[in-house]
Every structure is written in structure tokens, then in C-alpha cells.
Enzyme design. Structure first.
Site, short mmCIF file in Angstrom:
data_model
loop_
_atom_site.label_atom_id
_atom_site.label_comp_id
_atom_site.label_asym_id
_atom_site.label_seq_id
_atom_site.Cartn_x
_atom_site.Cartn_y
_atom_site.Cartn_z
N LYS A 83 0.86 -1.20 0.00
CA LYS A 83 0.00 0.00 0.00
C LYS A 83 0.89 1.24 0.00
CE LYS A 83 -4.27 0.98 2.55
NZ LYS A 83 -4.88 0.76 3.87
O1 G3P Z 1 -9.39 1.96 5.10
C1 G3P Z 1 -8.94 3.19 5.58
C2 G3P Z 1 -9.41 3.35 6.98
O2 G3P Z 1 -8.66 2.56 7.85
C3 G3P Z 1 -9.51 4.74 7.43
O3 G3P Z 1 -10.68 4.80 8.12
O4 G3P Z 1 -12.31 5.66 9.71
O5 G3P Z 1 -9.87 6.28 9.92
O6 G3P Z 1 -11.25 7.22 8.10
P1 G3P Z 1 -11.02 6.07 9.01
#
Ligand code: G3P
Length: 217
Positions: A83
């Protein structure tokens, strides 16, 4: 739509994997921090557990170091997906790793133009962050729709991996928009089954079965 689990929590992955709900896993430095695990050990363990791609994220931001990290992560297991962030350095690394046969997930995508660049660089997956756009009063699902249209217009094979999924509704909407994959925390996937009418209906069936004395085996 494929389901990836967005966590480095091995027990949570195992539980969903046993149910056949895991087509892959995504992690990032924040999720590794939350797990308290070493990235290399945790990634290896997850790769051994699940058959599908497991995204492990580089931490360097400069090209040379990012490439070294990406190449090292790629040696962990055949199902590792490296990634990289949506920067020019990330896209350069994406192109090189892709040309060498490594799967690459380009992350932190917030615009259709960024997704177009990632597809040109040969990304296996593009990760638009739905929830973080919603947080800014921008409809994250509009971005999924735009990317779907652009990729379909030109036959790009990069898969749309809806990320930053925060609710069961996000899962449904991502599927409606034609996302190839959605990655969600285990709790969100667990929530997808909930419906009060299912619960009420089952309560009634259990009550009536008891009253009727139904015995099957
Ligand atoms: O897949 C990306 C994720 O881990 C980010 O999520 O909720 O931190 O925006 P969030």
C-alpha cells in the site's frame, strides 16, 4: 462486491474468515499501532490465515526509501499487496512494483483525478476514503460513482476499493455504486446483519414452535 476487513486484529479476522466473509485484509500504520503488533509479524500471520490479498502500508514518504520498504513488504508472502500513498513518489513506486508483478493498493484517494493517475500507474486497487469525505460534508459516494464512470469509460482494470467505511449503509451504498471491494472494520461487517423485523420474526417463530411442540431431530 468483495469484502476486505480493515484491521490488524488477527482474532477478528479469523472470526469473519471462518464465516467466509473475508476476501482480503487491509491495514495501515494507525491500525498497526492499535494492534500493538510488529508490522512484519502481524502481516505474515494475516497472510498465512487468509487466502486473499493483504495490504501492508509503507511508512516512508521519499521515493528511494518507499521503494525499499515496498520491495521488503512484498517478500513477506505471495498474497501481500503493498500500500502506497497517493503522491508522485507513491505512484512511481506503484509503477515499479506493478511492473515486477506485485499487487499495489494506492491509498488516501480523495478525488477522481487522483484515481485516474493511480490507474495510469497500474495500481491493482485504488482506495477512496468515503468516511473522511463525509466528515467534510462532501458525499464520499459521489467519488465512488465518478471513479466507476471514469474507469469504465476507458476499461481501466484498477479495482475500486471503497475505504474509510464507517457504517452498514456505507457498505450498501458502495455496492450500489459498483465498488469492486469495500474494506470495513469488523464491527461494521457484523452490523450488516441487523434488522429489527428479523429479530421480532424469529422471536415469534421460536414462541410458536414451542407452543406447537415442533421437534425436528
Ligand atoms: O481503510 C482506511 C481506513 O482505515 C480509514 O478509516 O475511519 O480512519 O477514516 P477512518
Amino acid at each position: 462486491m468483495k469484502f476486505f476487513v480493515d484491521t490488524a486484529d488477527i482474532d477478528a479476522i479469523r472470526e469473519l474468515n471462518d464465516l467466509g466473509m473475508v476476501d482480503g485484509v487491509t491495514t495501515n500504520p494507525s491500525l498497526i499501532l492499535k494492534s500493538g503488533r510488529d508490522i512484519l509479524e502481524a502481516t505474515k500471520e494475516i497472510c498465512d490465515l487468509v487466502e486473499g490479498p493483504v495490504s501492508a502500508e509503507v511508512v516512508a514518504v521519499d521515493f528511494d526509501q518507499m521503494l525499499k520498504e515496498g520491495e521488503h513488504l512484498a517478500t513477506i508472502a505471495p498474497n501481500v499487496c503493498v500500500k502506497v500513498p497517493l503522491t508522485w513518489a507513491g505512484l512511481r513506486v506503484c509503477k515499479i512494483l506493478t511492473d515486477n508483478g506485485t499487487k499495489v493498493n494506492v491509498t488516501l484517494c480523495f478525488s477522481a483525478n487522483q484515481a485516474l493517475l493511480a490507474a495510469k500507474a497500474g495500481a491493482t486497487y485504488i482506495s477512496p476514503f468515503i468516511g473522511r469525505l463525509d466528515d467534510m460534508n462532501i458525499d464520499g459516494m459521489d467519488l465512488i460513482q465518478d471513479i466507476r464512470t471514469i474507469y469504465d469509460n476507458y476499461g481501466f482494470e484498477t479495482q475500486i476499493l471503497a475505504a474509510s467505511i464507517r457504517s452498514a449503509n456505507h457498505m450498501k451504498d458502495a455496492a450500489l455504486m459498483g465498488a469492486d471491494v469495500a474494506t470495513a472494520p469488523p464491527a461494521v461487517i457484523s452490523k450488516m446483519i441487523d434488522h429489527p423485523l428479523t429479530k421480532n420474526g424469529l422471536d415469534q417463530f421460536v414462541k410458536d414452535a414451542k407452543e406447537a411442540g415442533i421437534k425436528i431431530v
